[in-house]
Design an enzyme around this catalytic site. Structure first.
Site, short mmCIF file in Angstrom:
data_model
loop_
_atom_site.label_atom_id
_atom_site.label_comp_id
_atom_site.label_asym_id
_atom_site.label_seq_id
_atom_site.Cartn_x
_atom_site.Cartn_y
_atom_site.Cartn_z
N ASP A 87 33.35 38.85 50.70
CA ASP A 87 32.76 37.48 51.08
C ASP A 87 31.71 37.50 52.27
OD1 ASP A 87 33.67 35.22 49.62
OD2 ASP A 87 35.60 35.48 50.46
N CYS A 106 39.18 45.13 54.06
CA CYS A 106 40.04 44.76 53.07
C CYS A 106 39.26 44.32 51.77
CB CYS A 106 41.20 44.00 53.25
SG CYS A 106 40.98 42.35 53.76
N HIS A 153 37.01 37.35 41.31
CA HIS A 153 38.64 37.40 41.27
C HIS A 153 39.20 37.74 39.92
CE1 HIS A 153 40.62 36.34 45.25
NE2 HIS A 153 39.58 36.20 45.64
N GLU A 178 35.07 37.40 57.52
CA GLU A 178 34.28 37.35 55.99
C GLU A 178 33.19 36.14 56.25
OE1 GLU A 178 37.35 36.76 53.08
OE2 GLU A 178 38.19 35.17 54.16
C1 PEP Z 1 36.86 39.48 50.85
O1 PEP Z 1 36.31 38.61 50.81
O2 PEP Z 1 36.29 40.71 51.22
C2 PEP Z 1 38.38 39.78 50.74
C3 PEP Z 1 39.13 40.55 51.01
O3 PEP Z 1 38.73 38.36 50.18
P1 PEP Z 1 38.79 38.02 48.90
O4 PEP Z 1 38.33 39.07 47.80
O5 PEP Z 1 40.21 37.44 48.14
O6 PEP Z 1 37.89 36.73 48.88
MG MG Z 2 37.37 36.70 51.06
#
Ligand code: PEP
Ligand code: MG
Length: 587
Positions: free
Chosen positions: A464, A511, A198, A440
């Site tokens: 994920d 995404c 993140h 995910e």
């Molecule tokens: C993912 O896990 O691909 C996602 C888009 O969510 P995050 O990156 O916020 O875990």
């Molecule tokens: Mg995620």
């Protein structure tokens, strides 16, 4: 006095946020300060002694300031401890012992200090007197303090507050990055971290060039060193020569020109040579990114990571704040949709005001939808905020980290309660608000046919999904070379999720960060996806690639990728496609 210029050194980490910058290092808090150990040449001795004396002076001054500030508020016994520290910082025997190790043995100042301190500790220990034995702890604190001044890691009087710097840290959390962003931060590099962490995602959102996963960069630099970094390639150069800086300047100019050229695509549709239309949407973390969403020509927001509303604050967001944030977003992206993901909070990344207990394995712990279902006082105000905002635009609601149907049913039951309440109050909301889930976890992907019966859409979260399918921690730099969203196992799961969504007649989008890589985006289109969401900055270059190929080409590539078995074969495929499409890629 002769000074010896340090040699230029090139290192590679994981580039997570593009941009080429050059500046001065500001080194901050190693969790455990490692003491560098090296011999110096005879002509460096006097400069090294001077460096030691300077650090000593700074540490003393800082300590005096500290004492003056704290005297009125501290109890006497605490002041007594600080007095001991003050005495130790002025202790001639200790200082002379360290200087001797520099002059006679030609050790660097940090190691010389360490040797002197170790000897003193031994002496205290041998005296067998309890009071003196306890002074070992003071000695340790004093030497750590002095060491932080030698290494340039002392936090007080941070030069970061005064002039632009490149931050070098062992690790950086999203909260720390947001804080630092308030100051003049040129970019950052860290020992730890992976591409889809993140902190990396946030760096991209804030447009801060960054390289992570350098493993031991904090051991190799000091505050004030010159550094150059390329957040695209992951290249970091310490003590760059003039020529290297010149070259990087021209790469930077080329990069900027390329970005400007891409901007011209802003208003063009994302359509392949044979007419297949794709929607490119933006991933958003911060309210301030709305301008970036519009600037990059995104067709709305495919993922709003609402957990960022909880970051860096002593209190929790209430219903009104949720409502205002989602309403602003919904209105600003009209006529396009915005997908609001309910919070994916977890104790280690978003601790702030939640007071969640420590978990040994937070990535597999009480996070995302599991936390929402446990903590309804957090979840219900968010659901009410989303529903109320849905009256002002085209919102969609999405649950994170779903692993089975049970969680969807429980979350939907709460959503129904909230709907009932709003109806009873006569509050407007979109009765047809689409409700979807993130795919995910491997279990969600495997159960996609069942999940598809109860939801309006899927959004595949490959960050994920790859982490859990490949059993690879996405934040851990030690395994980042194994982390491969292009992995055939992940691709097969994606293919099967798309097939199940099509069969059930529901929408499917993706995404994860994977969509932001033009080559991977090609494969995703080839697999059948028509809706990709990514960091706003990547939209123009993904659009450029998709506009330059045919769907047939993309499908061929996807077929090849699905048939591969090893990382080497994947790399070869990437290289060959890159070569075929060379004119579309920047240097
Ligand atoms: C993912 O896990 O691909 C996602 C888009 O969510 P995050 O990156 O916020 O875990
Ligand atoms: Mg995620």
């Amino acid at each position: 006095m002769t000074t010896v210029s340090p040699r230029e050194e090139e290192l590679y980490g994981v580039g997570v946020s593009p941009g080429i910058i050059q500046g001065e290092v500001h080194l901050v808090g190693r969790r455990h300060q490692e003491v560098p150990r090296y011999r110096i040449s005879p002509n460096e001795v006097e400069a090294e002694v001077e460096r030691f004396q300077r650090a000593l002076e700074e540490a003393r001054e800082e300590h005096s300031r500290f004492l003056r500030r704290l005297s009125p508020v501290l109890r006497r016994e605490h002041l007594g401890i600080l007095d001991v520290h003050h005495l130790l910082l002025g202790d001639e025997m200790l200082i002379q012992a360290a200087v001797k190790h520099v002059r006679q043995d030609r050790w660097n100042a940090e190691w010389a200090l360490q040797m002197a301190v170790d000897r003193f500790k031994g002496v205290f220990e041998a005296m067998g007197h309890e009071y003196l034995r306890e002074r070992q702890g003071d000695l340790h604190q004093v030497s750590e303090h002095l060491l932080s001044h030698l290494l340039g890691t002392a936090r007080s009087g941070s030069p970061l507050a005064q002039r632009p710097m490149v931050l070098v840290a062992h690790e950086l959390t999203p909260a720390e990055l947001l804080d630092l962003h308030q100051g003049p931060l040129l970019g950052f590099v860290t020992d730890l971290g992976g591409k889809t962490s993140h902190t990396a995602i946030l760096a991209g959102a804030l447009d801060i060039p960054a390289v992570v996963g350098l493993r031991e960069i904090t051991q190799r630099v000091r505050t004030g060193d010159a550094i150059l970094l390329d957040g695209e390639t992951g290249r970091v150069v310490l003590h760059p020569l003039k020529e290297t800086i010149r070259e990087s300047e021209s790469s930077r100019r080329r990069y900027i020109q390329h970005q400007e050229a891409l901007q011209r695509l802003r208003t063009l549709a994302c359509v392949t040579l044979d007419g297949m239309r794709c929607a490119l949407r933006a991933n958003v973390e911060l309210a301030g990114e709305v301008a970036a969403v519009q600037a990059c020509g995104a067709e709305g927001v495919g993922l709003y990571r609402t957990e960022y509303l909880f970051l860096n604050r002593p209190d929790l967001p209430g219903e009104e704040e949720h409502f205002q944030a989602y309403r602003r977003l919904a209105e600003s992206v009209l006529p396009h949709p915005a997908v609001i993901r309910t919070f994916d909070l977890r104790g280690d990344i978003f601790p702030a005001s939640l007071g969640l207990p420590h978990e040994h394995n937070p990535a597999l712990g009480l996070r995302a939808i599991r936390l929402s279902l446990e903590q309804k006082d957090l979840f219900l105000p968010q659901l009410r905020g989303i529903l109320r905002a849905s009256a002002f635009g085209k919102l969609q609601l999405m649950y994170p980290l779903i692993s089975g149907v049970e969680e969807v049913r429980r979350a939907n039951a709460l959503l129904d309660e909230v709907r009932e309440g709003l109806r009873a109050e006569g509050v407007d909301f979109d009765e047809k608000l689409p409700v979807g889930v993130m795919i995910e976890t491997p279990s969600a992907a495997i159960l996609a046919d069942v999940l598809a019966q109860g939801v309006d859409f899927f959004s595949i979260g490959t960050n994920d999904l790859s982490q859990y399918t490949l059993a690879l921690d996405r934040e851990n730099e030690k395994v980042s070379s194994f982390y491969e969203p292009f992995h055939p196992a992940v691709l097969r799961l994606i293919r099967s999720v798309i097939a199940q969504a099509e069969k059930a007649g529901i929408q499917v989008a993706l995404c994860g960060e994977m969509a932001a890589d033009p080559l991977q985006a090609l494969v995703l289109i080839g697999l059948g996806l028509r809706d990709l969401s990514m960091t706003p900055r990547s939209i123009p270059r993904v659009k450029q690639i998709l506009r330059s190929i045919s769907l047939v080409q993309a499908e061929e590539m996807a077929q090849k990728a699905l048939g591969l078995a090893t990382a080497d074969e994947l790399r070869a495929l990437r290289a060959s496609v890159r070569e075929d499409l060379a004119p579309q890629f920047p240097d």
